[in-house]
Design an enzyme around this catalytic site. Structure first.
Site, PDB file in Angstrom:
ATOM      1  N   ASP A  18       0.810  -1.282  -0.029  1.00  0.00           N
ATOM      2  CA  ASP A  18      -0.064  -0.059  -0.018  1.00  0.00           C
ATOM      3  C   ASP A  18       1.039   1.225   0.067  1.00  0.00           C
ATOM      4  O   ASP A  18       1.781   1.425   0.527  1.00  0.00           O
ATOM      5  CB  ASP A  18      -0.969  -0.109   1.242  1.00  0.00           C
ATOM      6  CG  ASP A  18      -2.045   0.925   0.964  1.00  0.00           C
ATOM      7  OD1 ASP A  18      -2.498   1.522  -0.031  1.00  0.00           O
ATOM      8  OD2 ASP A  18      -2.681   1.495   2.021  1.00  0.00           O
ATOM      9  N   HIS A  35       2.177   3.379  -9.070  1.00  0.00           N
ATOM     10  CA  HIS A  35       2.198   1.955  -9.341  1.00  0.00           C
ATOM     11  C   HIS A  35       3.254   1.355  -9.974  1.00  0.00           C
ATOM     12  O   HIS A  35       3.861  -0.058  -9.925  1.00  0.00           O
ATOM     13  CB  HIS A  35       0.793   1.808  -9.979  1.00  0.00           C
ATOM     14  CG  HIS A  35      -0.606   2.197  -9.218  1.00  0.00           C
ATOM     15  ND1 HIS A  35      -0.467   1.575  -7.915  1.00  0.00           N
ATOM     16  CD2 HIS A  35      -1.609   2.824  -9.732  1.00  0.00           C
ATOM     17  CE1 HIS A  35      -1.657   2.191  -7.647  1.00  0.00           C
ATOM     18  NE2 HIS A  35      -2.444   2.995  -8.337  1.00  0.00           N
ATOM     19  N   LEU A 129      11.111 -20.172  -4.401  1.00  0.00           N
ATOM     20  CA  LEU A 129      10.186 -19.383  -3.888  1.00  0.00           C
ATOM     21  C   LEU A 129       8.717 -19.644  -4.383  1.00  0.00           C
ATOM     22  O   LEU A 129       8.773 -19.616  -5.639  1.00  0.00           O
ATOM     23  CB  LEU A 129      10.603 -18.012  -3.881  1.00  0.00           C
ATOM     24  CG  LEU A 129       9.649 -16.874  -3.451  1.00  0.00           C
ATOM     25  CD1 LEU A 129       9.629 -16.808  -1.598  1.00  0.00           C
ATOM     26  CD2 LEU A 129       9.984 -15.387  -3.990  1.00  0.00           C
TER      27      LEU A 129
HETATM   28  C1  IPE Z   1      -5.359  -2.775  -0.070  1.00  0.00           C
HETATM   29  O1  IPE Z   1      -5.097  -1.468  -0.148  1.00  0.00           O
HETATM   30  C2  IPE Z   1      -5.311  -3.479  -1.284  1.00  0.00           C
HETATM   31  C3  IPE Z   1      -3.900  -3.558  -2.095  1.00  0.00           C
HETATM   32  C4  IPE Z   1      -2.922  -3.208  -1.554  1.00  0.00           C
HETATM   33  C5  IPE Z   1      -3.935  -4.411  -3.289  1.00  0.00           C
HETATM   34  P1  IPE Z   1      -6.241  -0.449  -0.356  1.00  0.00           P
HETATM   35  O2  IPE Z   1      -5.614   0.760  -0.555  1.00  0.00           O
HETATM   36  O3  IPE Z   1      -7.293  -0.664  -1.518  1.00  0.00           O
HETATM   37  O4  IPE Z   1      -7.092  -0.511   0.925  1.00  0.00           O
HETATM   38  P2  IPE Z   1      -7.670   0.649   1.815  1.00  0.00           P
HETATM   39  O5  IPE Z   1      -8.984   1.025   0.922  1.00  0.00           O
HETATM   40  O6  IPE Z   1      -6.866   1.602   2.262  1.00  0.00           O
HETATM   41  O7  IPE Z   1      -8.483  -0.186   2.938  1.00  0.00           O
HETATM   42  C1  IPE Z   2      -1.686   0.227  -3.406  1.00  0.00           C
HETATM   43  O1  IPE Z   2      -1.483   1.637  -3.320  1.00  0.00           O
HETATM   44  C2  IPE Z   2      -1.758  -0.320  -4.744  1.00  0.00           C
HETATM   45  C3  IPE Z   2      -3.101  -0.824  -4.841  1.00  0.00           C
HETATM   46  C4  IPE Z   2      -4.201  -0.740  -3.976  1.00  0.00           C
HETATM   47  C5  IPE Z   2      -3.414  -1.212  -6.191  1.00  0.00           C
HETATM   48  P1  IPE Z   2      -2.643   2.560  -3.388  1.00  0.00           P
HETATM   49  O2  IPE Z   2      -2.938   2.947  -4.919  1.00  0.00           O
HETATM   50  O3  IPE Z   2      -3.825   2.033  -2.300  1.00  0.00           O
HETATM   51  O4  IPE Z   2      -1.875   3.880  -2.677  1.00  0.00           O
HETATM   52  P2  IPE Z   2      -2.489   4.948  -1.737  1.00  0.00           P
HETATM   53  O5  IPE Z   2      -2.999   4.068  -0.579  1.00  0.00           O
HETATM   54  O6  IPE Z   2      -3.419   5.522  -2.501  1.00  0.00           O
HETATM   55  O7  IPE Z   2      -1.264   5.645  -1.362  1.00  0.00           O
HETATM   56 MG    MG Z   3      -4.059   2.320  -0.452  1.00  0.00          MG
END
Ligand code: IPE
Ligand code: IPE
Ligand code: MG
Length: 236
Positions: A18, A35, A129
């Protein structure tokens, strides 16, 4: 083909990757740049994991709730997944990494399920792995689907663990990006996982951070409801 890693060896670590969007925003970049930078972190942790004693690494890449994001961002993530499968499969196979993708496949864009199947087939002999990537994944949906397959007569803890297609319980669950929640990831498998939350945004996460998380894990006292050492039970 059965891989030796079907039987668990090594730690099962799982990561909620995240913080890509915030990483990008802090640099004045579009979320997609975060990303893209996150893919490099995936490559780093996958390379570092075996030497840290990790046999299975499950990465949360796209949740079933992430479909709620703007179509442009979702499209970008799917393109990245396609590019990752195309660009990394050979390297993964060479390094003894077995790649599997967990989650639903029926809602993925055309061509991606086939690309996943190809990558899984090309890496299935990997015994160094077990790299699992969760895409269109919801733990609650996975549990419901497994329960439906098993039926009321077939339900048991062991049968559920098996039906969830996993290598079993998670030992260490890491979440980057500072949030302290599970966001529907591996709810059954993480029943006794040690939780490690870090402020580090995913694109900045590197091998040293994974090593620090494993060191933190190694210092934990896992009791599984009992006492440690077990002899304390007799003494009490
Ligand atoms: C969780 O992250 C999903 C992934 C890392 C793929 P999100 O950014 O979607 O989660 P919330 O919305 O903060 O709970
Ligand atoms: C995690 O990063 C990747 C996915 C959930 C696909 P985020 O896109 O949720 O990044 P933040 O949380 O908005 O910073
Ligand atoms: Mg996120």
């Amino acid at each position: 083909m059965q891989s030796p890693l079907d039987r668990r060896s090594g730690l099962h670590a799982a990561i909620i990757m995240d913080g890509n969007g915030r990483w990008a925003r802090a640099r004045g970049l579009p979320r997609g740049a975060g990303h893209r930078a996150g893919v490099k972190a995936i490559q780093q942790v996958a390379e570092a994991a075996p030497a840290l004693g990790i046999g299975t690494l499950t990465l949360y890449a796209f949740s079933s709730d992430n479909w709620r994001r703007p179509a442009e961002e979702v499209g970008g993530l799917m393109r990245l997944l396609r590019a990752y499968l195309r660009g990394e499969t050979e390297r993964l196979a060479r390094s003894g990494t077995r790649l599997t993708v967990i989650g639903r496949r029926d809602r993925l864009p055309a061509g991606i399920p086939e690309a996943i199947a190809r990558a899984e087939a090309a890496t299935e002999a990997g015994d160094r792995l077990n790299l699992r990537i969760a895409v269109d994944y919801s733990s609650r949906d996975a549990i419901l689907a497994a329960a439906a397959r098993l039926g009321p007569e077939g339900l048991s803890r062991d049968a559920m663990s098996e039906a969830l297609c996993g290598p079993g319980d998670v030992d260490l669950l890491i979440r980057t990006g500072g949030e302290k929640r599970l966001s529907d990831f591996l709810l059954w498998e993480a029943a006794y996982a040690e939780l490690h939350f870090t402020e580090r945004m995913w694109p900045d996460f590197e091998a040293a951070d994974l090593a620090a998380a494993v060191a933190d894990f190694a210092a934990r006292d896992r009791r599984f409801g009992g006492l440690n050492p077990p002899l304390l039970t007799a003494a009490a």
